[in-house]
Design a protein around this motif. Structure first.
Motif, mmCIF file in Angstrom:
data_model
loop_
_atom_site.group_PDB
_atom_site.id
_atom_site.type_symbol
_atom_site.label_atom_id
_atom_site.label_comp_id
_atom_site.label_asym_id
_atom_site.label_seq_id
_atom_site.Cartn_x
_atom_site.Cartn_y
_atom_site.Cartn_z
ATOM 1 N N HIS A 100 24.492 71.155 40.377
ATOM 2 C CA HIS A 100 23.556 70.388 39.557
ATOM 3 C C HIS A 100 23.361 71.076 38.200
ATOM 4 O O HIS A 100 23.601 72.268 38.058
ATOM 5 N N GLU A 142 20.976 65.466 28.448
ATOM 6 C CA GLU A 142 20.668 64.787 29.704
ATOM 7 C C GLU A 142 21.445 63.478 29.815
ATOM 8 O O GLU A 142 22.075 63.189 30.842
ATOM 9 N N ARG A 146 24.409 62.813 32.612
ATOM 10 C CA ARG A 146 24.272 61.741 33.603
ATOM 11 C C ARG A 146 25.430 60.756 33.500
ATOM 12 O O ARG A 146 25.953 60.276 34.521
ATOM 13 N N GLY A 149 28.356 61.698 35.365
ATOM 14 C CA GLY A 149 28.218 61.709 36.819
ATOM 15 C C GLY A 149 27.591 62.962 37.392
ATOM 16 O O GLY A 149 27.662 63.192 38.607
ATOM 17 N N VAL A 150 26.938 63.744 36.538
ATOM 18 C CA VAL A 150 26.315 64.989 36.992
ATOM 19 C C VAL A 150 24.894 64.706 37.483
ATOM 20 O O VAL A 150 24.184 63.884 36.905
ATOM 21 N N THR A 151 24.480 65.394 38.541
ATOM 22 C CA THR A 151 23.080 65.353 38.960
ATOM 23 C C THR A 151 22.289 66.269 38.040
ATOM 24 O O THR A 151 22.573 67.469 37.966
ATOM 25 N N VAL A 152 21.311 65.701 37.317
ATOM 26 C CA VAL A 152 20.594 66.432 36.279
ATOM 27 C C VAL A 152 19.105 66.492 36.606
ATOM 28 O O VAL A 152 18.503 65.491 36.999
ATOM 29 N N HIS A 153 18.524 67.662 36.417
ATOM 30 C CA HIS A 153 17.080 67.846 36.538
ATOM 31 C C HIS A 153 16.529 68.086 35.137
ATOM 32 O O HIS A 153 16.928 69.042 34.467
ATOM 33 N N ASN A 233 31.696 73.252 37.850
ATOM 34 C CA ASN A 233 30.678 73.057 36.814
ATOM 35 C C ASN A 233 31.299 73.035 35.424
ATOM 36 O O ASN A 233 30.845 72.300 34.546
ATOM 37 N N LYS A 236 32.501 69.675 34.558
ATOM 38 C CA LYS A 236 31.364 68.800 34.267
ATOM 39 C C LYS A 236 30.776 69.113 32.897
ATOM 40 O O LYS A 236 30.365 68.210 32.154
#
Length: 290
Positions: A100, A142, A146, A149-153, A233, A236
């Motif tokens: 992530h 961000e 996204r 396709g990355v899970t972003v916090h 990573n 990504k």
């Protein structure tokens, strides 16, 4: 309006940018010494880009020995307006899993063996780092991550430790349970502080590689597993970078958050008391106000 020039400071696993037009490695000299490496310049999607491998190609600089002041000064000399920091980190949160990305918005600086300011005796300045990252630039990171396709916090506190060793179990628990940290790394400080002094917009994208040592099911940090996650990573991260030019555009207005005017009222030393030798070293980072 002024031309946008985006710089990416690549951390562990990211040592170049794919797809740059007119790509060229250039040498930049600074009064703070040599940067970590040459800087890769070019254009991506019609926008000027620069890439600096934070640890140098081949990963030759430890976190403590990265020449942070020279790196930021060199980017400023090249006309950079926006700096994206991409770095590996450990996670203190179950939900922020390996693979992530965390768009960092706060830091706790636990480093102690690094020069943290361009200013000092002969020219004293105090900039605000209450909000050390640029929301506008973080928005772009961000959105692009996204889209890749990355899970972003969005939002998180980065604990910057000196290193090069990883945390003890006691430290890891303290940072997580009592200090409210979300991720841990070794390189974003003093980088973020120096970018603010140089009036550069700065965003931090922390790529999670592991759970540090607090997690009961994962044990101590294992470099072999970190490197495996790091490679995924890195792909990504490069995909995120490719999307930034379209989001930020070839021209930009003044930063709505004031990052590019951070020195407006920061210098306290009277003009007649300023050290000419130090002023000459500040020509790039503080030339606008000096």
């Amino acid at each position: 309006m002024r031309n946008t020039k985006i710089a990416v400071i690549g951390g562990s696993g990211i040592y170049d940018i794919d797809g740059l037009d007119a790509a060229e490695w250039v040498t930049v000299e600074t009064p703070w010494g040599a940067p970590s490496d040459q800087i890769l310049t070019g254009r991506l999607g019609g926008v000027d880009m620069a890439f600096l491998p934070r640890h140098g190609r081949g990963h030759v600089h430890s976190p403590t020995e990265v020449p942070y002041r020279a790196n930021i000064d060199a980017l400023k000399r090249l006309g950079v307006t926006d700096v994206i920091s991409v770095s590996a980190c450990g996670s203190f949160r179950e939900a922020m899993a390996p693979g992530h990305f965390v768009i960092v918005d706060q830091f706790i600086d636990r480093t102690f063996a690094r020069e943290k300011s361009f200013f000092g005796t002969g020219c004293v300045a105090h900039v605000s780092v209450a909000h050390p990252t640029c929301p506008r630039l973080s928005d772009a990171c961000e959105t692009s991550a996204r889209a890749a396709g990355v899970t972003v916090h969005r939002g998180g506190t980065y604990l910057a430790m000196e290193g090069p060793q990883f945390s003890t179990l006691a430290e890891s628990k303290m940072y997580r349970e009592h200090w409210g940290s979300d991720v841990i790394g070794m390189t974003n400080m003093p980088e973020a502080k120096l970018a603010r002094e140089a009036e550069l917009c700065y965003a931090s994208v922390a790529m999670v590689t592991d759970y540090d040592s607090w997690h009961p099911d994962h044990g101590e940090v294992d470099v072999t597993r970190i490197i495996a996650t790091l490679m995924g990573n890195a792909d990504k991260g490069r995909a995120m970078v490719k999307g930034l030019p379209a989001l930020l555009g070839a021209e930009r207005a003044p930063c709505p958050h004031g990052c590019d005017r951070a020195l407006e009222h920061a210098i306290l030393t009277a003009p007649e008391a300023r050290d000419p030798a130090l002023l000459s070293r500040l020509d790039a980072v503080a030339g606008r106000v000096l």
